[in-house]
Write an enzyme that holds these catalytic residues in place. Structure first.
Site, mmCIF file in Angstrom:
data_model
loop_
_atom_site.group_PDB
_atom_site.id
_atom_site.type_symbol
_atom_site.label_atom_id
_atom_site.label_comp_id
_atom_site.label_asym_id
_atom_site.label_seq_id
_atom_site.Cartn_x
_atom_site.Cartn_y
_atom_site.Cartn_z
ATOM 1 C CG HIS B 94 1.469 3.857 -2.643
ATOM 2 N ND1 HIS B 94 0.327 4.339 -2.036
ATOM 3 C CD2 HIS B 94 2.009 4.917 -3.304
ATOM 4 C CE1 HIS B 94 0.202 5.630 -2.314
ATOM 5 N NE2 HIS B 94 1.196 6.003 -3.086
ATOM 6 C CG HIS B 96 -2.126 7.641 -6.343
ATOM 7 N ND1 HIS B 96 -1.720 8.919 -6.661
ATOM 8 C CD2 HIS B 96 -1.317 7.245 -5.318
ATOM 9 C CE1 HIS B 96 -0.707 9.271 -5.883
ATOM 10 N NE2 HIS B 96 -0.442 8.278 -5.057
ATOM 11 C CG ASP B 119 -15.849 -12.444 3.332
ATOM 12 O OD1 ASP B 119 -16.224 -13.016 4.370
ATOM 13 O OD2 ASP B 119 -16.506 -12.464 2.272
ATOM 14 C CG HIS B 168 -0.497 9.993 -0.507
ATOM 15 N ND1 HIS B 168 0.805 10.128 -0.088
ATOM 16 C CD2 HIS B 168 -0.441 9.354 -1.680
ATOM 17 C CE1 HIS B 168 1.601 9.579 -1.000
ATOM 18 N NE2 HIS B 168 0.874 9.114 -1.972
ATOM 19 C CE1 TYR B 225 -15.241 -18.429 0.024
ATOM 20 C CE2 TYR B 225 -12.862 -18.463 -0.270
ATOM 21 C CZ TYR B 225 -14.122 -18.222 -0.774
ATOM 22 O OH TYR B 225 -14.280 -17.788 -2.061
#
Lengths: 228, 228, 228, 228
Positions: B94, B96, B119, B168, B225
């Protein structure tokens, strides 16, 4: 084999990191040997931190691996198509650099609106057409090269040494791998400045006389920039 | 206890700083041990400069602290809800981070408009619904997890391993804590490029064929890839 | 010859790199010796990494190279025109810095909309007119100086020590090469903030009283900022 | 005299540079000693590189220099007005940081549109009114403090510890100089994210429940973020 070119291609790949054009394993640089027509290219998906000059892969213009223990970049067929179509090219760069990629996603040509652009690129940086189902489902990376080549019909690839692949990102090229990186760095900078300039004035206009003047100041027989 | 996972979670947290996704004590990474189903997570409000691997907190899937002298991240109940609902997940991040948070504040899905996005993420990064008074006034961090889970009804969380929590910020995940950080870095980059691309051309369109092609180039049985 | 001024001009050129205003060989700084009226300027197209103080070129106000084994910057005639027209100037800077160049490409004056601007520049940073065919095809760099001088008719170049050359980029100046660099850095910052501010509020207004107050706080007989 | 506070104010000033909020001599931090009501503040126009802790100037709340061989910041009367009006404040920061200054130039309140904002600032960051001729021509820096104080009528300065001075730039404050810097850094980040968010979705809305939840998660008797 081609140790000098491997070193140049290796250094050019690291320069992409140094100039902030790539993160992780994104991006790739190749160079062609003018005598043997062999191409040296970055291996696929290898960390820049761990990559060495000897990891560079040597392929021929048909895509056969001639030397190298790693797989070449998955974009190799695109590079090879461009080398076959544009024999003046000595080096090619592909990145997902922020502003040039954003213009590619926007899907429109990057207009020539300043002398910074005109110092390096004679015309707008062209954006390719949408790829068809046949192109995407077929030999995709080869067809990516083909849509670029098609977009340059009537254009001189050495006058405007870069392209925006629609919804994807930029390719840039030059006489050497180092020059290709240089052009990729300038492309990112002019893409950023054009984005800001249109934000300031959506109706801005470019003086076409300045394009001719600045392009010829650095290119062609009358060039007078630099020490040569 | 779980020293290796603690070290990985610790390193992954420091990588958030290295990649410019967090300032101060913002952001957190966790990882789950597949055998014991214990979760290792960053402590709450501790400076990255002073944090050590042994400061990582071990909790069970019900949120009980099993080991650790510090309080776990205040976002722990959100992480645990995601681990319970999405058993394929091995690590969660998480942040910001600037552009992904701005899209979260904008309150709309982040569209898949380029191959960079495709991708890594099969679809648009979904944005959650407004949280209700019951959700906010109740067990808020648990309910944050629940609105994410609800938003993924009909979506495969491993195909599109990130979400924007409305007003958020983003959560991203992966098979390991390191992959979760990688996805959070890419999310920030595609959020930035999409912002610029829509600034250049508000009416841009994406070729859906490219989404399928690029996602399958890196994921699934036909992936080609990299070196594996 | 003029060793001290060469060192100052050399340092000022390096400061352009340090402040992020230039990449590659872009940009140039010059300084004038008030007694001999000789001008010291960066050589054309030389890498900043390899440049030394002794590489600086000495020219007279007519453009004759008085000392130096390298060719002077291709923008030298522009610098000389400004020194001839504005005798108060001691140093001149030209860059393609991102935001100031974008405003130049936008082709409009950069308005004075904040005290940061007013602390350094009394008025809007003027943008020059389109150059004519005669000007571009003639002695182009000299004519670039002339369009700047024409734009400053009725303006005091020391009150507003910078200009935007349309479709090209900024020039800034000052009493010394170092002050010219300082003004170029501030110009880039106010160009960036103005771009963002108009993005936030296209109808923003500036309090003209603040312009007079802040300009006079740092300039003229009543100045009271700093230690002098 | 007040050596510990001088060191804290000195460090807080350097932190402005470290966090990229100031260039050159811009910006200033002060701190107040709760017992003596003496204020320690940065000297005016001194380079951050050369500044030492002992260069900090001690003034009383009436603006008399009590200790220090340098002149205090020209913004000192603004700081003192805030200390006199808001006795809970222990430190004050003034910067011309890019995005917060751009919002100040835009002349509108910075809305609370995300939990990052709500974690630190209960309400929108208020923007002051236009200053009158009497205010600008009178004791300008004192009156700058007064327009801030007037703007906070009915607002709690500790709930929303920052302000945008119209056409000028931000002030932020806190219980200590370090907390004031922290709030100035967060203000810059939320100003940047709000600018981008409105670019993505001009019609975005904020869930008011999230504001109350996040503000109370970090502030007041029910706070549960961090280790205390």
């Amino acid at each position: 084999m081609l140790e000098e070119l491997k070193e140049k291609v290796f250094r050019a790949n690291l320069d992409l990191v140094k100039h902030g054009l790539v993160i992780y394993t994104w991006g790739n640089v190749s160079g062609i040997d003018p005598e043997t027509k062999l191409v040296v290219i970055k291996p696929s998906g290898v960390d820049y931190d761990e990559m060495k000059a000897e990891d560079m892969v040597v392929v021929d213009l048909d895509g056969n691996v001639v030397e190298g223990r790693l797989r070449p970049s998955s974009d190799t067929p695109t590079h090879l198509a461009l080398y076959r179509a544009f024999p003046e090219i000595g080096g090619i760069v592909h990145t997902h650099s922020t502003y040039a990629t954003a213009w590619s996603q926007a899907g429109i040509d990057l207009p020539n609106i300043g002398t910074t652009h005109a110092d390096y690129f004679h015309h707008a940086i062209p954006c390719t057409a949408d790829m068809t189902m046949e192109e995407v489902m077929g030999d995709y990376e080869l067809e990516t090269g083909n849509v670029i080549i098609k977009r340059f019909e009537g254009l001189n690839p050495m006058d405007t040494p870069a392209v925006l692949v629609k919804n994807h990102g930029p390719f840039a090229w030059g006489k050497t791998p180092a020059e290709a990186v240089h052009n990729a760095v300038v492309l990112e900078q002019v893409a950023k400045m054009a984005y800001i300039a249109y934000g300031v004035n959506p109706g801005l206009t470019m003086n076409p006389l300045l394009i001719e003047k600045h392009y010829s100041r650095k290119h062609g027989p009358g060039a007078y920039y630099g020490q040569n």
